[in-house]
Design an enzyme around this catalytic site. Structure first.
Site, mmCIF file in Angstrom:
data_model
loop_
_atom_site.group_PDB
_atom_site.id
_atom_site.type_symbol
_atom_site.label_atom_id
_atom_site.label_comp_id
_atom_site.label_asym_id
_atom_site.label_seq_id
_atom_site.Cartn_x
_atom_site.Cartn_y
_atom_site.Cartn_z
ATOM 1 N N TYR A 85 10.900 9.347 1.986
ATOM 2 C CA TYR A 85 11.011 8.283 0.985
ATOM 3 C C TYR A 85 11.811 8.685 -0.262
ATOM 4 O O TYR A 85 12.119 7.826 -1.079
ATOM 5 C CB TYR A 85 9.605 7.811 0.576
ATOM 6 C CG TYR A 85 8.837 7.210 1.736
ATOM 7 C CD1 TYR A 85 9.322 6.078 2.396
ATOM 8 C CD2 TYR A 85 7.656 7.783 2.198
ATOM 9 C CE1 TYR A 85 8.642 5.530 3.473
ATOM 10 C CE2 TYR A 85 6.961 7.240 3.279
ATOM 11 C CZ TYR A 85 7.462 6.117 3.908
ATOM 12 O OH TYR A 85 6.793 5.573 4.975
ATOM 13 N N HIS A 143 12.730 -2.007 3.115
ATOM 14 C CA HIS A 143 12.069 -0.740 3.455
ATOM 15 C C HIS A 143 12.958 0.401 3.023
ATOM 16 O O HIS A 143 14.177 0.372 3.267
ATOM 17 C CB HIS A 143 11.800 -0.641 4.962
ATOM 18 C CG HIS A 143 10.878 -1.720 5.430
ATOM 19 N ND1 HIS A 143 9.532 -1.668 5.193
ATOM 20 C CD2 HIS A 143 11.125 -2.889 6.051
ATOM 21 C CE1 HIS A 143 8.982 -2.778 5.676
ATOM 22 N NE2 HIS A 143 9.919 -3.537 6.187
ATOM 23 N N ASN A 189 8.249 -5.203 -0.167
ATOM 24 C CA ASN A 189 8.093 -4.053 0.714
ATOM 25 C C ASN A 189 6.604 -3.983 1.020
ATOM 26 O O ASN A 189 5.827 -3.512 0.190
ATOM 27 C CB ASN A 189 8.578 -2.763 0.047
ATOM 28 C CG ASN A 189 8.441 -1.570 1.002
ATOM 29 O OD1 ASN A 189 7.767 -1.655 2.042
ATOM 30 N ND2 ASN A 189 9.077 -0.464 0.652
ATOM 31 N N GLU A 231 12.870 -8.769 2.796
ATOM 32 C CA GLU A 231 11.992 -7.621 3.063
ATOM 33 C C GLU A 231 12.811 -6.336 2.942
ATOM 34 O O GLU A 231 13.929 -6.259 3.467
ATOM 35 C CB GLU A 231 11.401 -7.765 4.479
ATOM 36 C CG GLU A 231 10.419 -6.653 4.820
ATOM 37 C CD GLU A 231 9.629 -6.952 6.093
ATOM 38 O OE1 GLU A 231 8.980 -8.029 6.167
ATOM 39 O OE2 GLU A 231 9.659 -6.105 7.009
ATOM 40 N N PRO A 248 0.798 -1.223 0.000
ATOM 41 C CA PRO A 248 0.000 0.000 0.000
ATOM 42 C C PRO A 248 0.834 1.278 0.000
ATOM 43 O O PRO A 248 1.835 1.377 0.714
ATOM 44 C CB PRO A 248 -0.800 -0.085 1.304
ATOM 45 C CG PRO A 248 -0.802 -1.510 1.678
ATOM 46 C CD PRO A 248 0.406 -2.142 1.071
ATOM 47 N N ASN A 249 0.376 2.226 -0.801
ATOM 48 C CA ASN A 249 0.919 3.589 -0.872
ATOM 49 C C ASN A 249 2.279 3.696 -1.554
ATOM 50 O O ASN A 249 2.817 4.798 -1.688
ATOM 51 C CB ASN A 249 0.980 4.239 0.524
ATOM 52 C CG ASN A 249 -0.400 4.349 1.133
ATOM 53 O OD1 ASN A 249 -1.320 4.866 0.496
ATOM 54 N ND2 ASN A 249 -0.586 3.833 2.339
ATOM 55 N N ARG A 277 11.964 5.932 13.245
ATOM 56 C CA ARG A 277 10.630 6.487 13.062
ATOM 57 C C ARG A 277 9.710 6.145 14.233
ATOM 58 O O ARG A 277 10.186 5.694 15.270
ATOM 59 C CB ARG A 277 10.087 6.010 11.704
ATOM 60 C CG ARG A 277 11.029 6.398 10.554
ATOM 61 C CD ARG A 277 10.450 6.082 9.220
ATOM 62 N NE ARG A 277 9.221 6.807 8.997
ATOM 63 C CZ ARG A 277 8.333 6.512 8.046
ATOM 64 N NH1 ARG A 277 8.577 5.507 7.220
ATOM 65 N NH2 ARG A 277 7.228 7.210 7.910
ATOM 66 N N ALA A 284 2.715 -0.361 5.059
ATOM 67 C CA ALA A 284 2.208 -0.410 6.431
ATOM 68 C C ALA A 284 1.718 -1.808 6.827
ATOM 69 O O ALA A 284 1.587 -2.100 8.028
ATOM 70 C CB ALA A 284 1.102 0.616 6.614
ATOM 71 N N ARG A 293 4.969 11.296 -2.166
ATOM 72 C CA ARG A 293 4.590 11.027 -0.787
ATOM 73 C C ARG A 293 5.784 11.239 0.158
ATOM 74 O O ARG A 293 6.816 10.598 -0.003
ATOM 75 C CB ARG A 293 4.149 9.559 -0.742
ATOM 76 C CG ARG A 293 3.902 8.994 0.604
ATOM 77 C CD ARG A 293 3.781 7.478 0.524
ATOM 78 N NE ARG A 293 3.515 6.953 1.837
ATOM 79 C CZ ARG A 293 3.837 5.740 2.220
ATOM 80 N NH1 ARG A 293 4.406 4.913 1.371
ATOM 81 N NH2 ARG A 293 3.571 5.338 3.437
#
Ligand code: DQA
Length: 143
Positions: free
Chosen positions: A22, A99, A73, A97, A9-10, A106, A76, A17
Site C-alpha cells: 500500500y 483501490h 475505497n 471505486e 476498514p483498515n 493479488r 475488504a 500497514r
C-alpha cells in the site's frame, strides 16, 4: 460541486500497514492531496473513514444527497458487502471505486468486487494517484 470520499476498514492504518503493497503514504497524506486537488478544481470534498460497514452506509445516507459524486475505497468490504453495494447504487450519484493496489495481482478472493457494479468506473493499482484521477473525472462531470 461537492465530492464525498469514503474509505473503509483498515485504511486508517495506511503508512504502517503492508507498506510493500500500500506504500508509505498515510490516509492523512492522501486526504491532504485530495483537498489540494479539490481546491485547484474548485470543488469541495468531504472525507470519511470508518472500519464499520453500517457507519459507512449511514454516512453515505447522510452526506450522499448533498454530494455530486462519490469516491469509495471500500477496503475488504469490496469483496463481501452487498449492503454497501446497495447503498452506493441507491445514492444515485456517480461513484468511482478506487483501490491502491492492483487486485488482479493479488489473492484470488480480491479479484471480485461486489461493489464495483455500482460504480461508473474503477481505478486500481496506481496508489494514492487513483483518488486524484477519480476526483478529476468526477469534477469534469458537471460544470
Ligand atoms: C484495497 C484492496 C482490498 O482488497 C483490501 O482489503 C484493502 C485495500 C486497496 O486499496 O488496494 O483494504 O481496497
Amino acid at each position: 460541486m461537492k465530492i464525498l470520499v469514503l474509505n473503509g476498514p483498515n485504511l486508517a492504518s495506511l503508512g504502517r500497514r503492508q507498506v510493500e503493497i500500500y506504500g508509505k503514504a498515510t490516509l492523512a497524506d492522501i486526504e491532504t492531496a485530495i483537498r489540494q486537488r479539490a481546491q485547484q478544481l474548485r470543488c469541495e470534498v468531504e472525507c470519511v473513514q470508518s472500519n464499520h460497514e453500517g457507519e459507512l452506509i449511514d454516512q453515505l445516507e447522510r452526506l450522499g444527497p448533498g454530494c455530486d459524486g462519490v469516491i469509495v475505497n471500500p477496503g475488504a468490504l469490496t469483496h463481501t458487502s452487498l449492503a454497501l453495494y446497495d447503498a452506493l447504487l441507491g445514492c444515485g450519484k456517480p461513484v468511482v471505486e478506487v483501490h491502491l493496489s492492483n487486485l488482479y495481482k493479488r489473492e484470488e478472493f480480491r479479484h471480485r468486487s461486489v461493489t464495483a457494479p455500482a460504480a461508473v468506473g474503477v481505478i486500481m493499482g496506481l496508489g494514492p494517484a487513483g483518488y486524484l484521477l477519480a476526483l478529476d473525472y468526477l469534477a469534469g462531470q458537471k460544470s
